[in-house]
Design an enzyme around this catalytic site. Structure first.
Site, mmCIF file in Angstrom:
data_model
loop_
_atom_site.group_PDB
_atom_site.id
_atom_site.type_symbol
_atom_site.label_atom_id
_atom_site.label_comp_id
_atom_site.label_asym_id
_atom_site.label_seq_id
_atom_site.Cartn_x
_atom_site.Cartn_y
_atom_site.Cartn_z
ATOM 1 N N ARG A 34 18.693 -29.207 46.876
ATOM 2 C CA ARG A 34 19.021 -29.041 45.452
ATOM 3 C C ARG A 34 20.226 -28.126 45.283
ATOM 4 O O ARG A 34 21.108 -28.387 44.467
ATOM 5 C CB ARG A 34 17.842 -28.432 44.698
ATOM 6 N N LYS A 200 -1.408 -35.999 45.886
ATOM 7 C CA LYS A 200 -2.153 -36.664 44.821
ATOM 8 C C LYS A 200 -1.600 -38.042 44.523
ATOM 9 O O LYS A 200 -0.414 -38.193 44.251
ATOM 10 C CB LYS A 200 -2.073 -35.817 43.550
ATOM 11 N N GLY A 333 9.478 -32.988 46.425
ATOM 12 C CA GLY A 333 9.732 -31.650 46.951
ATOM 13 C C GLY A 333 9.388 -31.525 48.425
ATOM 14 O O GLY A 333 10.234 -31.118 49.236
ATOM 15 N N GLY A 362 8.847 -35.215 40.705
ATOM 16 C CA GLY A 362 8.223 -35.787 39.518
ATOM 17 C C GLY A 362 9.228 -36.543 38.656
ATOM 18 O O GLY A 362 8.917 -37.597 38.103
#
Ligand code: ADP
Ligand code: MG
Length: 380
Positions: A34, A200, A333, A362
């Protein structure tokens, strides 16, 4: 959407730019993905002789933290002043308070060009998309540039409300992300393979739904694979799963598109990685694909011994250099963290033009799934 890259020379000379970046980075490291990708916009602004006020958040702060206002150094953006300074070879002035009239004066009177504000989430108004905060931020500058793609799925003051008070433009990284992700979302070349791992599955279900008809293969690893095993009533011990996703999984579990691991690595009754036979099978499918979308490591790669599945996928991606027409999109990430780990051990790894590593986790998932991105809508 208006882009910073369209500016003619001279227009922004001597103006002040409020630049929103995403410096939500745990370990301060000049090679961070990033951080590196925030530099082109910064260099462009410097070349055009603009003063720059950088704003960003760092980490998610909980309510009690906000209440107590203890500004722990763990959340501070201060270390980034040196990091930027080393790259642009000039001082970056760190501002550790939010007295906006004072900041404004300081910027206007200073001979320096680059300023960095403390973590904007130290102010409660940021996550509430508060207008007053947006106005205060706007008072510092003449125009606003958003280059925080990975935070643009959030309706926060420095992403959305700010665009009401300053002329707003998209920076270079957002432009790059949109060019590539838009094409893949609308028109992916087939066969399309989606690789899903990580923790998840619920965060990834919208992506699966969006691409369900277009995808040819869905390769599963990590927590999502475990949750599929559970839905099949297979014994999984104490493996990481997400029970809430099981009703959805039951609807798609019998599709031939779904590929589950055929062997796994287990420790202490937990499935912690995909096995070597699975890596071979997945690599074979990857090789036949024309579009690949990957989010989520295949195992607990942070722990020695359980990185092989994830690294096996990186190796398969690296081998795609013979298949330059295949478009490869990777994000998340921890997925990027696994890339940085793999790269540090494989110096030959090159990011060819057909490989795009998104800065969004996300945000990439939301964009690809066709969801509304408040920060991008606000730039229209
Ligand atoms: P990303 O940030 O790339 O989107 P996620 O946040 O979904 O990925 O999940 C990443 C985490 O999932 C990693 O920290 C990894 O260790 C963990 N993980 C992957 N597979 C397993 C597994 N089988 N058991 C426990 N943790 C896993
Ligand atoms: Mg993650």
């Amino acid at each position: 959407m208006k882009f910073l890259s369209d500016f003619k020379k001279g227009i922004i000379k001597d103006k002040i730019c409020l630049l929103r970046l995403d410096l939500n980075i745990d370990e301060i490291n000049p090679d961070d993905w990033r951080f590196r990708n925030s530099l082109p916009t910064l260099f462009f602004l410097l070349k055009h002789k603009t003063k720059i006020v950088i704003i960003s958040h760092r980490r998610r702060l909980n309510a009690s933290f906000l209440k107590s206002r203890i500004r722990s150094s763990k959340f501070s953006l201060k270390p980034f002043a040196d990091l930027f300074s080393q790259q642009i070879k000039q001082p970056v002035i760190f501002i550790n308070h939010f007295n906006f009239p004072k900041i404004k004066k300081q910027i206007r009177n200073s001979k320096n060009s680059v300023f960095l504000l403390e973590n904007i989430r130290f102010l409660a108004g940021e996550e509430k998309n508060n207008k007053k905060l947006a106005k205060q931020l706007a008072s510092l500058a003449d125009f606003y540039v958003n280059d925080a793609f990975s935070a643009s799925h959030r309706a926060h003051a420095s992403i959305v409300a700010i665009t009401k008070y300053l002329p707003a433009y998209a920076g270079f990284q957002i432009k790059k992300e949109l060019n590539i992700l838009k094409q893949v979302r609308k028109n992916p070349k087939k066969p399309l393979t989606i690789i899903l791992g990580g923790a998840k599955i619920s965060e990834k279900i919208d992506l699966l739904k969006y691409f369900w008809n277009k995808a040819d293969n869905i390769l599963l690893g990590g927590g999502p694979a475990n949750t599929f095993f559970k839905a099949k009533n297979w014994p999984i011990g104490n493996s990481l799963t997400e029970d809430a996703a099981i009703p959805f999984i039951k609807k798609i579990i019998n599709s031939p598109k779904i590929r589950l691991p055929i062997d796994t690595q287990i420790k202490d009754r937990r499935i912690l990685d995909i096995g070597p036979e699975t890596v071979k099978r997945y690599a074979f499918i990857i090789k036949q694909s024309k579009t690949i979308i990957w989010n989520g490591p295949m195992g607990l790669f942070e722990k020695k011994g359980f990185e092989k599945g994830t690294f096996g996928i990186w190796q398969a991606i690296m081998n795609m250099k013979q298949n330059r027409q295949t478009q490869i999109i990777i994000g998340g990430g921890e997925t990027i963290a696994s890339f940085q780990k793999f790269k540090s051990q494989n110096s030959k790894f090159k990011i060819h033009r057909n490989i795009f590593i998104s800065t969004g986790g996300g945000a990439m998932l939301a964009y690809l799934a066709g969801k509304k991105m408040p920060g991008l809508t606000a730039l229209h």
